[in-house]
Design a protein around this motif. Structure first.
Motif, mmCIF file in Angstrom:
data_model
loop_
_atom_site.group_PDB
_atom_site.id
_atom_site.type_symbol
_atom_site.label_atom_id
_atom_site.label_comp_id
_atom_site.label_asym_id
_atom_site.label_seq_id
_atom_site.Cartn_x
_atom_site.Cartn_y
_atom_site.Cartn_z
ATOM 1 N N SER A 188 23.991 29.578 43.093
ATOM 2 C CA SER A 188 24.876 30.714 43.601
ATOM 3 C C SER A 188 26.150 30.281 43.929
ATOM 4 O O SER A 188 26.308 29.171 44.067
ATOM 5 C CB SER A 188 24.026 31.541 44.748
ATOM 6 N N PHE A 189 27.103 31.423 43.841
ATOM 7 C CA PHE A 189 28.557 30.909 44.202
ATOM 8 C C PHE A 189 29.007 32.050 45.438
ATOM 9 O O PHE A 189 28.376 32.867 45.537
ATOM 10 C CB PHE A 189 29.434 31.079 42.913
ATOM 11 N N SER A 190 30.037 31.381 46.169
ATOM 12 C CA SER A 190 30.440 32.165 47.031
ATOM 13 C C SER A 190 31.020 33.359 46.463
ATOM 14 O O SER A 190 31.638 33.392 45.649
ATOM 15 C CB SER A 190 31.890 31.226 47.739
ATOM 16 N N PRO A 191 30.860 34.668 47.068
ATOM 17 C CA PRO A 191 31.405 35.814 46.516
ATOM 18 C C PRO A 191 32.840 35.691 46.341
ATOM 19 O O PRO A 191 33.135 36.639 45.232
ATOM 20 C CB PRO A 191 31.309 36.646 47.796
ATOM 21 N N LYS A 192 33.565 35.100 47.078
ATOM 22 C CA LYS A 192 34.990 35.180 46.550
ATOM 23 C C LYS A 192 35.609 33.828 45.626
ATOM 24 O O LYS A 192 36.830 33.814 45.561
ATOM 25 C CB LYS A 192 35.739 35.094 47.920
ATOM 26 N N SER A 193 34.724 33.054 45.400
ATOM 27 C CA SER A 193 35.059 32.152 44.562
ATOM 28 C C SER A 193 35.510 32.343 42.971
ATOM 29 O O SER A 193 35.055 33.456 42.563
ATOM 30 C CB SER A 193 33.942 30.939 44.353
ATOM 31 N N LEU A 194 36.197 31.606 42.065
ATOM 32 C CA LEU A 194 36.593 32.024 40.818
ATOM 33 C C LEU A 194 35.521 32.044 40.173
ATOM 34 O O LEU A 194 35.287 33.019 39.382
ATOM 35 C CB LEU A 194 37.479 30.970 40.626
ATOM 36 N N GLU A 195 34.403 31.096 40.238
ATOM 37 C CA GLU A 195 33.242 31.002 39.411
ATOM 38 C C GLU A 195 32.618 32.384 39.434
ATOM 39 O O GLU A 195 31.830 32.877 38.494
ATOM 40 C CB GLU A 195 32.349 29.941 39.694
ATOM 41 N N ASN A 196 32.398 32.886 40.666
ATOM 42 C CA ASN A 196 31.427 34.093 40.948
ATOM 43 C C ASN A 196 32.157 35.264 40.411
ATOM 44 O O ASN A 196 31.638 36.281 39.671
ATOM 45 C CB ASN A 196 31.251 34.419 42.450
ATOM 46 N N ARG A 197 33.677 35.223 40.521
ATOM 47 C CA ARG A 197 34.342 36.429 39.913
ATOM 48 C C ARG A 197 34.311 36.430 38.434
ATOM 49 O O ARG A 197 34.275 37.522 37.477
ATOM 50 C CB ARG A 197 35.783 36.350 40.173
ATOM 51 N N VAL A 198 34.323 35.291 37.734
ATOM 52 C CA VAL A 198 34.310 35.141 36.211
ATOM 53 C C VAL A 198 32.761 35.423 35.933
ATOM 54 O O VAL A 198 32.594 36.486 34.775
ATOM 55 C CB VAL A 198 34.380 33.693 35.715
ATOM 56 N N LYS A 199 31.695 35.229 36.611
ATOM 57 C CA LYS A 199 30.296 35.451 36.247
ATOM 58 C C LYS A 199 30.242 37.087 36.326
ATOM 59 O O LYS A 199 29.457 37.606 35.531
ATOM 60 C CB LYS A 199 29.393 34.814 36.973
ATOM 61 N N GLU A 200 30.592 37.557 37.576
ATOM 62 C CA GLU A 200 30.461 39.069 37.686
ATOM 63 C C GLU A 200 31.279 39.791 36.538
ATOM 64 O O GLU A 200 30.528 40.962 36.071
ATOM 65 C CB GLU A 200 31.110 39.462 39.073
ATOM 66 N N THR A 201 32.270 39.368 36.239
ATOM 67 C CA THR A 201 33.083 40.049 35.165
ATOM 68 C C THR A 201 32.315 40.227 33.786
ATOM 69 O O THR A 201 32.252 41.100 33.265
ATOM 70 C CB THR A 201 34.611 39.452 35.073
ATOM 71 N N LEU A 202 31.775 38.943 33.499
ATOM 72 C CA LEU A 202 31.254 38.626 32.071
ATOM 73 C C LEU A 202 29.895 39.425 32.079
ATOM 74 O O LEU A 202 29.558 40.052 31.469
ATOM 75 C CB LEU A 202 30.992 37.242 31.978
ATOM 76 N N HIS A 203 29.107 39.458 33.393
ATOM 77 C CA HIS A 203 28.034 40.101 33.256
ATOM 78 C C HIS A 203 28.133 41.857 33.235
ATOM 79 O O HIS A 203 27.559 42.347 32.569
ATOM 80 C CB HIS A 203 27.216 39.884 34.590
ATOM 81 N N LYS A 204 29.131 42.364 34.030
ATOM 82 C CA LYS A 204 29.472 43.701 33.853
ATOM 83 C C LYS A 204 29.788 43.874 32.504
ATOM 84 O O LYS A 204 29.416 45.268 32.104
ATOM 85 C CB LYS A 204 30.839 43.803 34.994
ATOM 86 N N ALA A 205 30.643 42.987 31.888
ATOM 87 C CA ALA A 205 31.099 43.536 30.475
ATOM 88 C C ALA A 205 29.854 43.680 29.541
ATOM 89 O O ALA A 205 29.724 44.640 28.713
ATOM 90 C CB ALA A 205 32.126 42.568 29.752
ATOM 91 N N PHE A 206 28.853 42.807 29.715
ATOM 92 C CA PHE A 206 27.656 42.781 28.870
ATOM 93 C C PHE A 206 26.811 43.876 28.955
ATOM 94 O O PHE A 206 26.454 44.838 28.139
ATOM 95 C CB PHE A 206 26.832 41.621 29.170
ATOM 96 N N TRP A 207 26.477 44.169 30.301
ATOM 97 C CA TRP A 207 25.575 45.423 30.768
ATOM 98 C C TRP A 207 26.191 46.729 30.468
ATOM 99 O O TRP A 207 25.683 47.673 29.853
ATOM 100 C CB TRP A 207 24.988 45.402 32.248
ATOM 101 N N ASP A 208 27.562 46.718 30.616
ATOM 102 C CA ASP A 208 28.221 47.936 30.330
ATOM 103 C C ASP A 208 28.268 48.216 28.533
ATOM 104 O O ASP A 208 27.925 49.418 28.175
ATOM 105 C CB ASP A 208 29.806 47.979 30.527
ATOM 106 N N SER A 209 28.224 47.123 27.944
ATOM 107 C CA SER A 209 28.531 47.269 26.583
ATOM 108 C C SER A 209 27.040 47.733 25.953
ATOM 109 O O SER A 209 26.723 48.657 25.223
ATOM 110 C CB SER A 209 28.804 45.632 25.723
#
Length: 465
Positions: free
Chosen positions: A39-60
């Motif tokens: 798990s990453f801190s909600p405000k961390s760069l790693e978490n933002r990248v992970k959330e962005t990639l996951h959202k892009a995949f599930w939206d697709s």
């Protein structure tokens, strides 16, 4: 910094070996050890990248499944991974269920059905949910049942994937618990073998351990109450100080030096020096013990000072000592020893409030202003490391804990130090934890310690087998 002679592949291998060694060590020594999902801190760069990639995949995925006709490219890939996850949860005896999963999630057949527009995503996901319900731990039953109410196929696949991840973690932790007894029987040999392999690759990896032992040897040699020398060195010509004619100085015993080194860990000053390499895997555990010892020292000192000022009548009042102990522990909780001064300010106020309340209940007159100020001052002065009461309590605690790390030592009710009865339960628990870590460390690294100490104490002696 990595040694110059190591390539990147060799460095990666060393890193992997350390990770394996640390994992086995943690499983054996920590009965509550469980693997956790990263798990990453909600405000961390790693978490933002992970959330962005996951959202892009599930939206697709959602766009593909809602298209006309549906595109099953990503869905088939997910079903393949879901199938692999289900198979990984099976035990060797689950042959029939394994065949059922292989048949129901036949990926070649699924691809053909998708090409002909006949793929039944709903039917496949319902089968997956039924299989998950059969395999999941009871703690996951409600989560699996909740998935049955989802109608959106993209959302359902996403949630299946998430819960399967939790189930895989459950299985891993179940396996760890099952293997713990087996690992305990073999971990000494395993850790010795792995550490020697690391030492072969990094030959200067015991510098801090040597420094730690040298310091302990110097302290034992300078101690006026030095115990008898170890039989391996006692009487040896090298065990006498150079130039000693009519008198000699015996080299301290190996065991007494090692025990002193272990006890010094309870006084380790963070940031001052590097921890011994052989204790690095236990550093967090030992520092937690150190914090608990420091806190128990303060608690016992506060109770002793208060008892001396208030007398046996007040301290014998039902619940009085327990209430003082509880409030002192609460105010020390989570504080480093550098912040004890501010904590003792609040503790002194709470103690005086409790004293005043108990005196009133018992019908005794309140403390005079002078006595009030005296008790407050004595409690606050405990923050000073040179405080006499604190020093005596610390010595008694350390002396008691030393019994837990001696291979032939005893720890029993009759050995319990006088004046520390209020913290007996906590001190016994700390002693058991401390002794467990040190006993394991001594078994794994005792040979290395012996070699280093013989080089330090008997540099001219013949090496023995």
């Amino acid at each position: 910094s990595p040694p110059q002679g190591l390539s990147m592949n060799e460095l990666q291998q060393v890193t992997d070996d350390i990770s394996k060694l640390t994992l086995v060590h943690e499983i054996v020594l920590n009965s509550d050890f469980q693997l956790q999902a990263a798990s990453f801190s909600p405000k961390s760069l790693e978490n933002r990248v992970k959330e962005t990639l996951h959202k892009a995949f599930w939206d697709s995925l959602e766009e593909q499944l809602s298209a006309s006709p549906p595109d099953y490219t990503w869905a088939i890939q997910l079903l393949q991974e879901i199938k692999e996850a289900l198979l990984s949860l099976l035990l060797p005896r689950h042959n029939q269920l394994r065949n059922q999963i292989e048949e129901a999630l036949d990926m070649e057949l699924i691809r053909q059905e998708a090409e002909h527009g006949a793929l039944d995503i709903h039917g496949l996901t319902m089968y997956v949910l039924g299989t998950m319900a059969r395999l999941c731990a009871p703690v996951r039953d409600k989560e699996v049942q909740r998935l049955q109410s989802l109608t959106d196929p993209a959302q359902l696949l996403r949630e299946i994937f998430r819960v399967l991840g939790l189930m895989k973690m459950d299985m891993l932790n179940f396996t760890i618990q099952s293997l713990r007894t087996h690992l305990q029987d073999h971990t000494i040999q395993y850790e010795q073998k792995k550490f020697q392999e690391l030492l072969d690759k990094l030959p200067n990896s015991l510098d801090h351990t040597r420094e730690w032992l040298c310091k302990a040897a110097a302290e034992v040699a300078a101690s006026p109450s030095q115990p008898p020398a170890h039989p391996a060195v006692s009487g040896s010509p090298a065990a006498r100080s150079p130039g000693a004619a009519s008198s000699s100085v015996t080299v301290p015993g190996l065991r007494s030096v090692l025990n002193r080194g272990y006890m010094n860990l309870l006084c380790w000053e963070p940031g001052q020096k590097e921890y011994p390499e052989t204790l690095f895997m236990d550093q967090a555990r030992l520092q937690e013990v150190q914090v608990q010892v420091n806190q128990l020292t303060i608690v016992a000192a506060v109770l002793l000072v208060t008892s001396g000022m208030c007398g046996s009548t007040l301290c014998g009042s039902p619940g009085f000592v327990a209430r003082l102990k509880r409030v002192t522990k609460v105010l020390l909780e989570g504080l480093s020893f550098t912040r004890y001064e501010e904590a003792l300010e609040g503790i002194s106020d709470q103690v005086l409030q409790e004293v005043s309340r108990t005196l009133s209940q018992l019908g005794y007159p309140a403390f005079t202003a002078d006595k009030h100020a005296s008790l407050k001052g004595q409690i606050k002065s405990i923050a000073d490391k040179g405080n006499a009461v604190r020093h005596v309590i610390e010595q008694r605690i350390h002396s008691f804990l030393s019994l837990f790390i001696s291979p032939d030592g005893q720890n029993s009710q009759k050995d319990f130090p006088k004046g520390l009865d209020p913290i007996q339960e906590e001190l016994l628990e700390v002693g058991r934890r401390f002794g467990s870590v040190i006993h394991h460390n001594r078994q794994v690294f005792g040979l290395y310690y012996s070699r280093i100490l013989k080089e330090v104490l008997l540099p001219d002696a013949e090496p023995d087998s």
